[in-house]
Write an enzyme that holds these catalytic residues in place. Structure first.
Site, mmCIF file in Angstrom:
data_model
loop_
_atom_site.group_PDB
_atom_site.id
_atom_site.type_symbol
_atom_site.label_atom_id
_atom_site.label_comp_id
_atom_site.label_asym_id
_atom_site.label_seq_id
_atom_site.Cartn_x
_atom_site.Cartn_y
_atom_site.Cartn_z
ATOM 1 N N HIS A 1 7.466 -2.449 2.596
ATOM 2 C CA HIS A 1 7.389 -0.993 2.460
ATOM 3 C C HIS A 1 8.766 -0.335 2.354
ATOM 4 O O HIS A 1 9.021 0.508 1.500
ATOM 5 C CB HIS A 1 6.646 -0.371 3.639
ATOM 6 C CG HIS A 1 5.332 -1.021 3.926
ATOM 7 N ND1 HIS A 1 4.490 -1.457 2.930
ATOM 8 C CD2 HIS A 1 4.706 -1.324 5.090
ATOM 9 C CE1 HIS A 1 3.399 -1.987 3.487
ATOM 10 N NE2 HIS A 1 3.522 -1.927 4.793
ATOM 11 N N HIS A 13 0.815 -1.216 0.000
ATOM 12 C CA HIS A 13 0.000 0.000 0.000
ATOM 13 C C HIS A 13 0.849 1.268 0.000
ATOM 14 O O HIS A 13 0.357 2.333 -0.357
ATOM 15 C CB HIS A 13 -1.049 -0.021 1.125
ATOM 16 C CG HIS A 13 -0.518 0.322 2.481
ATOM 17 N ND1 HIS A 13 0.122 -0.582 3.280
ATOM 18 C CD2 HIS A 13 -0.542 1.485 3.187
ATOM 19 C CE1 HIS A 13 0.470 0.001 4.412
ATOM 20 N NE2 HIS A 13 0.080 1.266 4.390
ATOM 21 N N LYS A 62 0.515 5.513 -2.063
ATOM 22 C CA LYS A 62 0.529 6.822 -1.404
ATOM 23 C C LYS A 62 1.085 7.868 -2.386
ATOM 24 O O LYS A 62 2.175 7.683 -2.921
ATOM 25 C CB LYS A 62 1.417 6.787 -0.154
ATOM 26 C CG LYS A 62 0.861 5.907 0.966
ATOM 27 C CD LYS A 62 1.832 5.853 2.142
ATOM 28 C CE LYS A 62 1.406 4.838 3.170
ATOM 29 N NZ LYS A 62 0.689 5.361 4.324
ATOM 30 N N ASP A 119 7.543 -7.528 8.708
ATOM 31 C CA ASP A 119 6.294 -6.764 8.579
ATOM 32 C C ASP A 119 6.507 -5.449 7.822
ATOM 33 O O ASP A 119 5.634 -5.030 7.067
ATOM 34 C CB ASP A 119 5.726 -6.462 9.984
ATOM 35 C CG ASP A 119 4.433 -5.662 9.930
ATOM 36 O OD1 ASP A 119 3.539 -6.059 9.161
ATOM 37 O OD2 ASP A 119 4.320 -4.644 10.639
HETATM 38 C C1 BG6 Z 1 1.275 -2.423 7.503
HETATM 39 C C2 BG6 Z 1 1.939 -3.105 8.667
HETATM 40 O O1 BG6 Z 1 1.633 -3.050 6.302
HETATM 41 O O2 BG6 Z 1 1.704 -1.055 7.461
HETATM 42 C C3 BG6 Z 1 1.605 -2.402 9.965
HETATM 43 O O3 BG6 Z 1 1.496 -4.463 8.731
HETATM 44 C C4 BG6 Z 1 1.943 -0.932 9.875
HETATM 45 O O4 BG6 Z 1 2.283 -3.000 11.055
HETATM 46 C C5 BG6 Z 1 1.347 -0.313 8.609
HETATM 47 O O5 BG6 Z 1 1.429 -0.279 11.014
HETATM 48 C C6 BG6 Z 1 1.848 1.114 8.406
HETATM 49 O O6 BG6 Z 1 1.146 1.705 7.361
HETATM 50 P P1 BG6 Z 1 0.892 3.287 7.334
HETATM 51 O O7 BG6 Z 1 0.152 3.504 6.040
HETATM 52 O O8 BG6 Z 1 0.059 3.602 8.555
HETATM 53 O O9 BG6 Z 1 2.222 3.943 7.375
#
Ligand code: BG6
Length: 486
Positions: free
Chosen positions: A238, A176, A180, A233
């Protein structure tokens, strides 16, 4: 916005949402669909098949949904009611592919997008049911949420299984962060400006910091976290995607293949870490009780030694990045929520000023904050006012490009849902990228075991364990950094 490939666009208007009663759907997917309907961005005949385990009838599901969604989503009354009118709920046991195929076959009248917001052990039986129902036939598509595996071997197994049902061009793996807008802006900044690309090189860059700090805790996901930890995770997906966007070679175009090929090359060039490397170049942490945003919070107690904080010094073995450390830091229950990238440039090679002396000059720095605010700050040296003594005195100046006035903040999933329906894969991750990332993560995790690198504790609300102080970017003031006890 990224360009679309010039191939004919085949827009699918049927979305099958597996895991419709789960947390992700409630927090992000339904609100995203409400926004897209409000803005008339979905296809005219859009329909949603919401699939869950609970035995609701249509009215029961809709009133449950009304209760669960954030107020902001249901306040968009017209769009929310429109979504309800387009939604059919189907209760299915995903481990029973035969039942699933019977219940869902009627929706194979149109090509569809099946979105699996479900745990990975259900991917295979779900795909079997979908296939039997004719819902994976070309040109239908499949969208998957992370985690794609737990290590290289399991991710290979999942990818091979998926490819047994449909080819890569119809598989959409979500990270995801790629949805952004500020993350997409990294591409815009790098490749839309001669200025940046000209100095984007080990000749001029000293180091790169990527920080993803969260104030949230593990909250309610203890079991998952105990198995995954922050390395799997957050870093595997990310953070390595951010690193790939920063470090990749300029793609020939922004079509999905060109962009993703370049990211994959970076991920494959990550130098595997050895036990000696991790002893020097990594820190693992686990938060204890503390105070976050003025609120006392408990620590994360679990018998396993999983980390909620990780700091790593990564190396990319290629011509552009040889010798440039990439420091990656992420943690839960830290002092502040922020995601930022700091590119530090080399010091000026020949200094001609008396004040300050060369050692007192601040090297140029580009700080890109991606969330919660979007800001870009370029640190320069300059002399704005002539000092009383007749010389030139330099001081650090900062060129700020505040981005907070951007027209509308969108949930990352809005963009990704639209792209999946439009068949644009540019912001989705290929199986090769996932495997290259896991291969590096495995090297770190195996080296931790061999070298016996265990978690150090840190109080919730701090910037992590004292041992990680040198890994933090300059944007964390020295007064706030954790210090080792004597
Ligand atoms: C998720 C993780 O993929 O991304 C979470 O599993 C984390 O642990 C989250 O909190 C963070 O996403 P964002 O969009 O809030 O930065």
């Amino acid at each position: 916005m990224l360009n679309r490939k010039t191939a004919p666009v085949l827009v699918h208007d049927t979305l099958l949402l597996f895991g419709a009663t789960g947390d992700l759907s409630q927090r992000y997917l339904f609100p995203s669909l409400v926004h897209l309907l409000r803005d008339r961005l979905l296809p005219t005949d859009f329909r949603l098949i919401a699939i869950g385990r609970q035995d609701y009838d249509q009215e029961g599901f809709k009133s449950w949904l009304r209760e669960q969604l954030p107020d902001e989503a249901t306040r968009n009354r017209e769009a929310f009611n429109d979504l309800l009118a387009r939604t059919r709920y189907v209760a299915v046991d995903l481990s029973d592919s035969e039942q699933m195929s019977k219940l869902l076959a009627e929706f194979s009248d149109r090509p569809c997008v099946s979105y699996l917001a479900i745990p990975p052990h259900l991917f295979t039986p779900t795909c079997e049911g979908l296939q039997a129902a004719g819902l994976l036939a070309e040109p239908s598509r499949l969208v998957l949420e992370k985690p794609i595996g737990h290590d290289l071997a399991s991710s290979r197994f999942i990818n091979a299984t998926l490819r047994g049902f449909l080819d890569e061009s119809r598989i959409f793996r979500i990270d995801h962060y790629l949805g952004k807008a500020p993350v997409q802006n990294l591409l815009a900044l790098r490749f839309g400006n001669t200025l940046m690309e000209a100095v984007w090189h080990n000749r001029w860059i000293e180091s790169v910091d990527i920080l993803v700090a969260e104030t949230a805790g593990v909250d309610g996901r203890e079991g998952y976290y105990a198995q995954y930890g922050a390395l799997r995770d957050m870093v595997q997906n990310h953070m390595l995607q951010l690193l790939a966007l920063i470090a990749m070679e300029p793609p020939g175009s922004l079509d999905a293949d060109s962009l993703r090929d370049e990211k994959r090359k970076v991920l494959r060039a990550l130098r595997p870490m050895t036990p000696e490397d991790v002893a020097r170049d990594s820190v693992r942490g686990r938060y204890q009780s503390g105070v976050v945003d003025g609120r006392a919070v408990p620590g994360f107690d679990h018998p396993s030694d999983c980390e909620t904080f990780v700091a790593l010094r990564a190396r990319i073995d290629n011509w552009r990045w040889a010798g440039v450390p990439f420091r990656l830091v992420t943690g839960k229950r830290l002092a502040q929520r922020t995601t930022e990238v700091v590119v530090s440039f080399k010091p000026v090679s020949h200094w001609i000023f008396d004040r300050p002396p060369h050692s007192g000059a601040t090297p140029n720095r580009l700080l890109m904050q991606l969330q919660p605010e979007e800001n870009i700050e370029l640190g320069l040296m300059g002399s704005l006012a002539a000092p009383e003594w007749s010389g030139t005195e330099l001081q650090p100046l900062s060129l700020d490009l505040g981005m907070s006035a951007t027209p509308q903040r969108r949930i990352a999933y809005e963009r990704l849902l639209l792209d999946a329906m439009h068949g644009n894969q540019a912001l989705f991750v290929t199986g090769d990228e996932v495997e290259a990332a896991w291969s590096w993560i495995d090297s770190v995790s195996e080296a931790w075991t061999t070298a016996g690198v265990h978690t150090k504790s840190y109080p919730a609300g701090s910037w992590g364990p004292a041992e990680a102080s040198d890994f933090l970017p300059v944007s964390v003031p020295s007064t706030k950094r954790p210090v080792r006890k004597a």
